[in-house]
Scaffold this motif. Structure first.
Motif, PDB file in Angstrom:
ATOM      1  N   VAL A 268      24.833  40.808   5.579  1.00 11.76           N
ATOM      2  CA  VAL A 268      24.031  42.029   5.494  1.00 11.76           C
ATOM      3  C   VAL A 268      23.554  42.468   6.878  1.00 11.76           C
ATOM      4  CG1 VAL A 268      21.882  43.018   4.603  1.00 11.76           C
ATOM      5  CG2 VAL A 268      23.330  41.627   3.108  1.00 11.76           C
ATOM      6  N   THR A 269      23.098  41.531   7.704  1.00 13.45           N
ATOM      7  CA  THR A 269      22.604  41.916   9.040  1.00 13.45           C
ATOM      8  C   THR A 269      23.733  42.409   9.943  1.00 13.45           C
ATOM      9  OG1 THR A 269      22.732  39.602   9.786  1.00 13.45           O
ATOM     10  CG2 THR A 269      20.602  40.389   8.968  1.00 13.45           C
ATOM     11  N   SER A 270      24.972  42.116   9.583  1.00 11.91           N
ATOM     12  CA  SER A 270      26.096  42.657  10.353  1.00 11.91           C
ATOM     13  C   SER A 270      26.443  44.076   9.920  1.00 11.91           C
ATOM     14  CB  SER A 270      27.332  41.752  10.195  1.00 11.91           C
ATOM     15  OG  SER A 270      27.861  41.840   8.883  1.00 11.91           O
ATOM     16  N   CYS A 271      25.751  44.568   8.892  1.00  6.11           N
ATOM     17  CA  CYS A 271      26.057  45.895   8.336  1.00  6.11           C
ATOM     18  C   CYS A 271      24.979  46.928   8.640  1.00  6.11           C
ATOM     19  CB  CYS A 271      26.274  45.793   6.821  1.00  6.11           C
ATOM     20  SG  CYS A 271      27.755  44.858   6.368  1.00  6.11           S
ATOM     21  N   PHE A 272      24.162  46.673   9.659  1.00  4.92           N
ATOM     22  CA  PHE A 272      23.175  47.673  10.071  1.00  4.92           C
ATOM     23  C   PHE A 272      23.923  48.913  10.579  1.00  4.92           C
ATOM     24  CE2 PHE A 272      19.635  44.397  11.275  1.00  4.92           C
ATOM     25  CZ  PHE A 272      19.534  44.065   9.934  1.00  4.92           C
ATOM     26  N   SER A 273      23.529  50.061  10.085  1.00  4.09           N
ATOM     27  CA  SER A 273      24.208  51.312  10.428  1.00  4.09           C
ATOM     28  C   SER A 273      23.196  52.338  10.918  1.00  4.09           C
ATOM     29  CB  SER A 273      24.921  51.856   9.187  1.00  4.09           C
ATOM     30  OG  SER A 273      23.953  52.165   8.175  1.00  4.09           O
ATOM     31  N   ASP A 274      23.673  53.521  11.241  1.00  4.49           N
ATOM     32  CA  ASP A 274      22.770  54.610  11.642  1.00  4.49           C
ATOM     33  C   ASP A 274      21.760  54.901  10.532  1.00  4.49           C
ATOM     34  OD1 ASP A 274      24.066  54.826  14.043  1.00  4.49           O
ATOM     35  OD2 ASP A 274      25.243  56.600  13.489  1.00  4.49           O
ATOM     36  N   LYS A 275      22.211  54.784   9.288  1.00  4.47           N
ATOM     37  CA  LYS A 275      21.316  55.030   8.142  1.00  4.47           C
ATOM     38  C   LYS A 275      20.204  53.990   8.116  1.00  4.47           C
ATOM     39  CE  LYS A 275      21.332  55.721   3.125  1.00  4.47           C
ATOM     40  NZ  LYS A 275      22.175  55.703   1.894  1.00  4.47           N
ATOM     41  N   PHE A 276      20.543  52.729   8.407  1.00  5.44           N
ATOM     42  CA  PHE A 276      19.544  51.659   8.468  1.00  5.44           C
ATOM     43  C   PHE A 276      18.460  52.011   9.478  1.00  5.44           C
ATOM     44  CE2 PHE A 276      18.030  47.868  10.728  1.00  5.44           C
ATOM     45  CZ  PHE A 276      17.538  47.090   9.693  1.00  5.44           C
ATOM     46  N   TYR A 277      18.854  52.411  10.688  1.00  3.28           N
ATOM     47  CA  TYR A 277      17.879  52.714  11.735  1.00  3.28           C
ATOM     48  C   TYR A 277      17.112  54.004  11.453  1.00  3.28           C
ATOM     49  CZ  TYR A 277      19.874  48.885  14.370  1.00  3.28           C
ATOM     50  OH  TYR A 277      20.285  47.635  14.766  1.00  3.28           O
ATOM     51  N   ALA A 278      17.764  54.946  10.779  1.00  2.34           N
ATOM     52  CA  ALA A 278      17.067  56.183  10.407  1.00  2.34           C
ATOM     53  C   ALA A 278      15.953  55.900   9.401  1.00  2.34           C
ATOM     54  CB  ALA A 278      18.056  57.190   9.826  1.00  2.34           C
ATOM     55  N   LYS A 279      16.213  54.963   8.487  1.00  2.98           N
ATOM     56  CA  LYS A 279      15.180  54.612   7.506  1.00  2.98           C
ATOM     57  C   LYS A 279      14.026  53.866   8.171  1.00  2.98           C
ATOM     58  CE  LYS A 279      17.909  54.705   3.260  1.00  2.98           C
ATOM     59  NZ  LYS A 279      17.044  55.729   2.608  1.00  2.98           N
ATOM     60  N   LEU A 280      14.303  53.073   9.202  1.00  3.30           N
ATOM     61  CA  LEU A 280      13.228  52.442   9.969  1.00  3.30           C
ATOM     62  C   LEU A 280      12.392  53.494  10.694  1.00  3.30           C
ATOM     63  CD1 LEU A 280      14.929  49.319  11.616  1.00  3.30           C
ATOM     64  CD2 LEU A 280      13.301  49.330   9.717  1.00  3.30           C
ATOM     65  N   GLU A 281      13.072  54.449  11.305  1.00  2.00           N
ATOM     66  CA  GLU A 281      12.362  55.517  12.022  1.00  2.00           C
ATOM     67  C   GLU A 281      11.452  56.291  11.066  1.00  2.00           C
ATOM     68  OE1 GLU A 281      13.301  59.665  14.474  1.00  2.00           O
ATOM     69  OE2 GLU A 281      14.907  58.575  13.447  1.00  2.00           O
ATOM     70  N   TYR A 282      11.934  56.536   9.859  1.00  2.00           N
ATOM     71  CA  TYR A 282      11.141  57.258   8.859  1.00  2.00           C
ATOM     72  C   TYR A 282       9.838  56.530   8.550  1.00  2.00           C
ATOM     73  CZ  TYR A 282       9.925  59.550   4.456  1.00  2.00           C
ATOM     74  OH  TYR A 282       9.256  60.225   3.456  1.00  2.00           O
ATOM     75  N   LYS A 283       9.850  55.201   8.703  1.00  2.00           N
ATOM     76  CA  LYS A 283       8.660  54.391   8.468  1.00  2.00           C
ATOM     77  C   LYS A 283       7.910  54.084   9.768  1.00  2.00           C
ATOM     78  CE  LYS A 283       9.056  53.919   3.989  1.00  2.00           C
ATOM     79  NZ  LYS A 283       8.013  54.435   3.054  1.00  2.00           N
ATOM     80  N   ASP A 284       8.204  54.836  10.832  1.00  2.00           N
ATOM     81  CA  ASP A 284       7.475  54.768  12.117  1.00  2.00           C
ATOM     82  C   ASP A 284       7.818  53.565  12.977  1.00  2.00           C
ATOM     83  OD1 ASP A 284       6.088  57.101  11.301  1.00  2.00           O
ATOM     84  OD2 ASP A 284       4.648  55.879  10.211  1.00  2.00           O
TER      85      ASP A 284
END
Length: 325
Positions: A268-284
């Motif tokens: 799973v940690t090898s599957c971090f994508s732009d969507k993963f980081y966008a969802k982190l950004e959404y949570k500040d």
């Protein structure tokens, strides 16, 4: 009638998919999924769910957030810069949270406690070393520019919190005039000053900032909070309290690290994508894909993306760097 037709279409599609993909389709559709556990802040759940869905495990596993590292498939950790099993994936700079009063802001500017940013003079930064010196000495707000405010109350993370490791490095940078101590003598002097800061009657180590905000009726005019930017947003929004951010002249990031413990966790940690980081950004959470947050917060004044961060050497106070004699 229309609802009936839709139900019939759905059933037809399911049957057709079963004929195409075989009986395994039905077993995977209705089978109970096994938990894939992640020890992480609860508001990272959507990000990790996106990583799971991006992997080939999503049909067999469901993501569960836990607060226990033992047995977890994935662990988010702190202060792990020298642990190669962890990867840094998100961060939040240390800031000073204060009351949102414009009159207080103007008075602090007049006294040069807050000064224009070196990079953009539309933004103002706090001379936090000046604050530290004051709480070590007299601890009077009037010496920082605010009359009739009495004694300064400054709250900082307790040693038992996840913030402590990076907070202490932030303090070492601040008391050493914006640079990490490079010699044993510089480290000794810095540690001595931090000890005085901790022993001051004006400062208090906090283990639970949610509780502290409740007990101080929000961000009052005689209190300062030294915490990561992300924590400020959570406190302001969680308690419906207005606050003003002061970035220090130089700051340090509170870093989030991650590792996959089990084979499934590593997948799973090898599957971090732009969507993963966008969802982190959404949570500040700032991260390698989103150094800028870009959100408009009605409760948080002066949020911004212009500030100076100091990189902490891997060989630092906590792991074999210069230590006081």
């Amino acid at each position: 009638m229309r609802g009936k037709r839709i139900a019939q279409w759905i059933l037809t599609i399911i049957i057709a998919a079963g004929l195409i993909f075989g009986e395994n389709f039905f077993s995977s559709l209705f089978a109970e999924k096994s938990p894939l556990t992640v020890c992480a802040p609860n508001d990272m759940k959507d990000a990790f769910k996106s990583a799971l869905s991006n992997s080939d495990l999503s049909a067999q596993y469901k993501l569960v957030i836990t607060d226990t590292e033992s047995g977890a498939d994935i662990v988010v950790g702190y202060g792990k810069e020298n642990d190669e099993s962890y990867t840094q994936f998100a961060f939040s700079p240390f800031v000073i949270a204060y009351n949102s009063s414009d009159s207080c802001f103007k008075a602090l500017k007049k006294a040069s406690t807050v000064v224009p940013s070196e990079y953009n003079d539309k933004f103002y930064e706090i001379d936090f070393l000046k604050v530290i010196n004051e709480v070590i000495e007299e601890g009077k707000w009037e010496n920082l520019g605010l009359s009739d405010h009495g004694t300064i109350r400054l709250f900082y993370p307790d040693k038992s919190t996840v913030y402590w490791h990076d907070f202490y490095n932030f303090m070492l940078v601040t008391v050493n005039s914006g640079a990490y101590p490079k010699t044993t003598d510089e480290m000794r002097k810095a540690v001595e000053k931090i000890d005085l800061f901790e022993k001051s009657d004006c400062t208090e180590a906090v283990t639970n900032f949610d509780e502290k905000i409740e007990r101080t009726s929000g961000f009052s005019e005689n209190t300062l909070y030294v915490i990561p930017e992300k924590t400020v947003y959570d406190l302001a929004n969680g308690h419906d309290e207005k606050t003003r951010l002061f970035f220090p002249l130089a700051t340090v990031n509170f870093n989030y690290y991650v590792k996959g413990v089990s084979e499934n966790g590593k997948t799973v940690t090898s599957c971090f994508s732009d969507k993963f980081y966008a969802k982190l950004e959404y949570k500040d959470y700032r991260n390698k894909n989103a150094y800028e947050l870009g959100d408009d917060y009605s409760l948080v004044y002066d949020e911004r993306d212009v500030y100076q961060t100091i990189e902490i050497p891997k060989k630092n106070f906590f792991n074999g760097g210069y230590s006081p004699e």
